[in-house]
Design a protein around this motif. Structure first.
Motif, PDB file in Angstrom:
ATOM      1  N   PRO A  18       0.799  -1.230   0.000  1.00  0.00           N
ATOM      2  CA  PRO A  18       0.000   0.000   0.000  1.00  0.00           C
ATOM      3  C   PRO A  18       0.830   1.277   0.000  1.00  0.00           C
ATOM      4  CG  PRO A  18      -0.682  -1.522   1.761  1.00  0.00           C
ATOM      5  CD  PRO A  18       0.641  -1.975   1.263  1.00  0.00           C
ATOM      6  N   MET A  19       2.146   1.167   0.064  1.00  0.00           N
ATOM      7  CA  MET A  19       2.977   2.355   0.175  1.00  0.00           C
ATOM      8  C   MET A  19       3.164   3.081  -1.148  1.00  0.00           C
ATOM      9  SD  MET A  19       3.574   2.628   3.352  1.00  0.00           S
ATOM     10  CE  MET A  19       4.607   4.073   3.166  1.00  0.00           C
ATOM     11  N   LEU A  20       2.770   2.464  -2.254  1.00  0.00           N
ATOM     12  CA  LEU A  20       2.902   3.091  -3.568  1.00  0.00           C
ATOM     13  C   LEU A  20       1.582   3.004  -4.314  1.00  0.00           C
ATOM     14  CD1 LEU A  20       6.297   1.595  -4.844  1.00  0.00           C
ATOM     15  CD2 LEU A  20       5.961   3.860  -3.861  1.00  0.00           C
ATOM     16  N   ARG A  21       1.216   4.090  -4.992  1.00  0.00           N
ATOM     17  CA  ARG A  21       0.082   4.063  -5.906  1.00  0.00           C
ATOM     18  C   ARG A  21       0.307   5.105  -6.984  1.00  0.00           C
ATOM     19  NH1 ARG A  21      -3.394   8.311  -5.604  1.00  0.00           N
ATOM     20  NH2 ARG A  21      -3.635   9.462  -3.636  1.00  0.00           N
ATOM     21  N   LEU A  22      -0.497   5.016  -8.050  1.00  0.00           N
ATOM     22  CA  LEU A  22      -0.406   5.985  -9.138  1.00  0.00           C
ATOM     23  C   LEU A  22      -1.312   7.181  -8.866  1.00  0.00           C
ATOM     24  CD1 LEU A  22      -0.387   3.631 -12.262  1.00  0.00           C
ATOM     25  CD2 LEU A  22       1.568   4.747 -11.150  1.00  0.00           C
ATOM     26  N   ALA A  23      -0.901   8.338  -9.344  1.00  0.00           N
ATOM     27  CA  ALA A  23      -1.678   9.558  -9.153  1.00  0.00           C
ATOM     28  C   ALA A  23      -2.991   9.483  -9.913  1.00  0.00           C
ATOM     29  CB  ALA A  23      -0.872  10.766  -9.615  1.00  0.00           C
ATOM     30  N   ALA A  24      -4.015  10.106  -9.349  1.00  0.00           N
ATOM     31  CA  ALA A  24      -5.329  10.178  -9.993  1.00  0.00           C
ATOM     32  C   ALA A  24      -5.578  11.610 -10.471  1.00  0.00           C
ATOM     33  CB  ALA A  24      -6.409   9.768  -8.993  1.00  0.00           C
ATOM     34  N   ALA A  25      -6.588  11.763 -11.314  1.00  0.00           N
ATOM     35  CA  ALA A  25      -6.970  13.101 -11.767  1.00  0.00           C
ATOM     36  C   ALA A  25      -7.385  13.936 -10.562  1.00  0.00           C
ATOM     37  CB  ALA A  25      -8.107  12.997 -12.774  1.00  0.00           C
ATOM     38  N   GLY A  26      -6.906  15.168 -10.511  1.00  0.00           N
ATOM     39  CA  GLY A  26      -7.215  16.012  -9.361  1.00  0.00           C
ATOM     40  C   GLY A  26      -6.632  15.462  -8.085  1.00  0.00           C
ATOM     41  N   GLU A  27      -5.427  14.916  -8.150  1.00  0.00           N
ATOM     42  CA  GLU A  27      -4.782  14.244  -7.025  1.00  0.00           C
ATOM     43  C   GLU A  27      -4.883  15.056  -5.727  1.00  0.00           C
ATOM     44  OE1 GLU A  27      -3.405  11.848  -4.643  1.00  0.00           O
ATOM     45  OE2 GLU A  27      -3.358  11.135  -6.724  1.00  0.00           O
ATOM     46  N   PRO A  28      -5.485  14.455  -4.679  1.00  0.00           N
ATOM     47  CA  PRO A  28      -5.663  15.193  -3.429  1.00  0.00           C
ATOM     48  C   PRO A  28      -4.465  15.133  -2.482  1.00  0.00           C
ATOM     49  CG  PRO A  28      -6.747  13.073  -3.264  1.00  0.00           C
ATOM     50  CD  PRO A  28      -6.187  13.153  -4.663  1.00  0.00           C
ATOM     51  N   ALA A  29      -3.534  14.228  -2.736  1.00  0.00           N
ATOM     52  CA  ALA A  29      -2.404  14.068  -1.819  1.00  0.00           C
ATOM     53  C   ALA A  29      -1.500  15.301  -1.869  1.00  0.00           C
ATOM     54  CB  ALA A  29      -1.616  12.812  -2.167  1.00  0.00           C
ATOM     55  N   LEU A  30      -0.710  15.462  -0.835  1.00  0.00           N
ATOM     56  CA  LEU A  30       0.158  16.622  -0.680  1.00  0.00           C
ATOM     57  C   LEU A  30       1.381  16.495  -1.585  1.00  0.00           C
ATOM     58  CD1 LEU A  30       0.643  19.167   1.222  1.00  0.00           C
ATOM     59  CD2 LEU A  30       2.121  17.633   2.548  1.00  0.00           C
ATOM     60  N   LYS A  66      13.296   9.415   9.537  1.00  0.00           N
ATOM     61  CA  LYS A  66      13.541   7.977   9.551  1.00  0.00           C
ATOM     62  C   LYS A  66      12.346   7.211   9.020  1.00  0.00           C
ATOM     63  CE  LYS A  66      16.852   7.746  13.380  1.00  0.00           C
ATOM     64  NZ  LYS A  66      17.136   7.115  14.683  1.00  0.00           N
ATOM     65  N   TYR A  67      11.145   7.660   9.359  1.00  0.00           N
ATOM     66  CA  TYR A  67       9.947   7.009   8.835  1.00  0.00           C
ATOM     67  C   TYR A  67       9.851   7.193   7.322  1.00  0.00           C
ATOM     68  CZ  TYR A  67       8.269   6.186  13.575  1.00  0.00           C
ATOM     69  OH  TYR A  67       8.133   5.741  14.867  1.00  0.00           O
ATOM     70  N   TYR A  68      10.198   8.374   6.865  1.00  0.00           N
ATOM     71  CA  TYR A  68      10.190   8.622   5.418  1.00  0.00           C
ATOM     72  C   TYR A  68      11.100   7.615   4.713  1.00  0.00           C
ATOM     73  CZ  TYR A  68      11.006  10.950   0.947  1.00  0.00           C
ATOM     74  OH  TYR A  68      11.121  11.226  -0.397  1.00  0.00           O
ATOM     75  N   PHE A  69      12.333   7.488   5.183  1.00  0.00           N
ATOM     76  CA  PHE A  69      13.273   6.572   4.538  1.00  0.00           C
ATOM     77  C   PHE A  69      12.874   5.110   4.760  1.00  0.00           C
ATOM     78  CE2 PHE A  69      16.207  10.283   5.421  1.00  0.00           C
ATOM     79  CZ  PHE A  69      16.212  10.727   4.101  1.00  0.00           C
ATOM     80  N   LEU A  98      -0.395  11.400   4.044  1.00  0.00           N
ATOM     81  CA  LEU A  98       0.039  11.378   5.439  1.00  0.00           C
ATOM     82  C   LEU A  98      -1.092  10.855   6.306  1.00  0.00           C
ATOM     83  CD1 LEU A  98       1.612  14.904   5.230  1.00  0.00           C
ATOM     84  CD2 LEU A  98       2.927  12.815   5.545  1.00  0.00           C
ATOM     85  N   ASN A  99      -0.746  10.068   7.300  1.00  0.00           N
ATOM     86  CA  ASN A  99      -1.784   9.530   8.184  1.00  0.00           C
ATOM     87  C   ASN A  99      -2.121  10.535   9.287  1.00  0.00           C
ATOM     88  OD1 ASN A  99       0.253   9.315  10.124  1.00  0.00           O
ATOM     89  ND2 ASN A  99       0.530   7.117   9.799  1.00  0.00           N
ATOM     90  N   GLN A 100      -2.964  10.137  10.211  1.00  0.00           N
ATOM     91  CA  GLN A 100      -3.410  11.052  11.262  1.00  0.00           C
ATOM     92  C   GLN A 100      -2.273  11.500  12.165  1.00  0.00           C
ATOM     93  OE1 GLN A 100      -6.644   9.049  13.278  1.00  0.00           O
ATOM     94  NE2 GLN A 100      -8.128   9.669  11.727  1.00  0.00           N
ATOM     95  N   GLU A 101      -1.188  10.754  12.159  1.00  0.00           N
ATOM     96  CA  GLU A 101      -0.034  11.117  12.980  1.00  0.00           C
ATOM     97  C   GLU A 101       0.980  11.959  12.222  1.00  0.00           C
ATOM     98  OE1 GLU A 101       1.050   7.079  14.082  1.00  0.00           O
ATOM     99  OE2 GLU A 101       0.494   7.561  16.145  1.00  0.00           O
ATOM    100  N   GLY A 102       0.651  12.330  10.977  1.00  0.00           N
ATOM    101  CA  GLY A 102       1.573  13.138  10.195  1.00  0.00           C
ATOM    102  C   GLY A 102       2.715  12.367   9.576  1.00  0.00           C
ATOM    103  N   LEU A 103       2.604  11.037   9.536  1.00  0.00           N
ATOM    104  CA  LEU A 103       3.645  10.200   8.959  1.00  0.00           C
ATOM    105  C   LEU A 103       3.256   9.751   7.549  1.00  0.00           C
ATOM    106  CD1 LEU A 103       4.521   7.934  12.006  1.00  0.00           C
ATOM    107  CD2 LEU A 103       5.930   9.751  11.035  1.00  0.00           C
ATOM    108  N   PRO A 104       4.247   9.509   6.682  1.00  0.00           N
ATOM    109  CA  PRO A 104       3.935   9.023   5.335  1.00  0.00           C
ATOM    110  C   PRO A 104       3.155   7.708   5.389  1.00  0.00           C
ATOM    111  CG  PRO A 104       6.232   9.699   5.492  1.00  0.00           C
ATOM    112  CD  PRO A 104       5.698   9.677   6.890  1.00  0.00           C
ATOM    113  N   SER A 105       2.088   7.634   4.610  1.00  0.00           N
ATOM    114  CA  SER A 105       1.336   6.384   4.512  1.00  0.00           C
ATOM    115  C   SER A 105       1.297   5.867   3.080  1.00  0.00           C
ATOM    116  CB  SER A 105      -0.097   6.569   5.021  1.00  0.00           C
ATOM    117  OG  SER A 105      -0.787   7.525   4.254  1.00  0.00           O
TER     118      SER A 105
END
Length: 254
Positions: A18-30, A66-69, A98-105
């Motif tokens: 689940p750590m990788l996905r393709l961008a969608a139209a109007g991508e909402p992610a940061l 560290k979480y990012y890497f 980012l999840n509720q804890e501000g970490l990459p999801s």
């Protein structure tokens, strides 16, 4: 999950699917580059550890990085080594959930990538990871909060070394993981510029026990935050009187 990468996410590595996905139209992610802006970066750090707001923000960023890497290295380096696939991971072409804890999801990519770059130099195939992604984010975070690039490169090296070890322990043929060792061993790129990950680990004598141990060259400085023990591969463990302590709080970084 990106379908073409499905063969990678088997067994022990299934959790990274689940750590990788393709961008969608109007991508909402940061957009990843948004986290080079100091206030935006601070917001995520304070979501991650609100109990540490007001503490050393550089040490807090070090832990967050560290979480990012940890989440980036296994799928990206795995795709490179096992599937011979280079992913589009320049920060300008990536979004981040980012999840509720501000970490990459989840890392959101523009496309499924292409075959790894062909070149005689052992680092050529890893340049998208090292020079495009890591070098850019490390520079961005250094400019945002003033954290030394040496600390961030050291943090990245920890998860590269760990993941290569996991591939070896999984029983994969050496030809699948051996090339990755160049990331931490080869001192220069094909153009002669220095590889900032080279020599990230070294053997030192533990002054408390007299034993030789493999430690990182640079400390992650998380000891500057309250209730944070030294990492098990921290170079400070080699100094007399410096020892890893059991955590006094339930939640610790990777």
């Amino acid at each position: 999950m990106i379908p073409s990468l499905a063969p990678l996410f088997q067994g022990a590595f299934a959790s990274y699917a689940p750590m990788l996905r393709l961008a969608a139209a109007g991508e909402p992610a940061l957009p990843l580059v948004a986290l080079f802006e100091p206030d935006a970066l601070r917001r995520q750090l304070h979501r991650f550890r609100p109990d540490l707001q007001g503490e050393d923000e550089r040490a807090l960023l070090s832990i967050w990085s560290k979480y990012y890497f940890l989440y980036l290295v296994p799928p990206v380096l795995g795709a490179n080594l096992i599937l011979q696939r280079s992913l589009p991971i320049h920060p300008s072409a990536m979004h981040l959930e980012l999840n509720q804890e501000g970490l990459p999801s989840c890392f959101v990519l523009e496309h499924e990538g292409a075959s790894v770059p062909v070149g005689a130099h052992p680092l050529t195939r890893f340049e998208p990871l090292i020079r495009e992604n890591m070098e850019t984010v490390i520079s961005g975070w250094q400019q945002a909060l003033g954290l030394s690039p040496r600390v961030l490169w050291s943090n990245a090296s920890r998860y590269i070394r760990w993941f290569l070890g996991e591939l070896e322990k999984a029983g994969l043929p050496a030809m699948m993981w051996q090339p990755g060792k160049a990331i931490l061993e080869c001192e220069t790129f094909a153009d002669g510029s220095a590889n900032p990950l080279a020599g990230a680990y070294r053997e030192r004598l533990n002054q408390n026990t007299g034993d030789a141990m493999i430690v990182r060259r640079t400390c992650c400085i998380r000891f500057r935050l309250p209730d944070m023990p030294l990492c098990e591969d921290c170079p400070r463990l080699c100094k007399k009187g410096q020892m890893a302590q059991a955590p006094t709080v339930a939640r610790q970084s990777s």
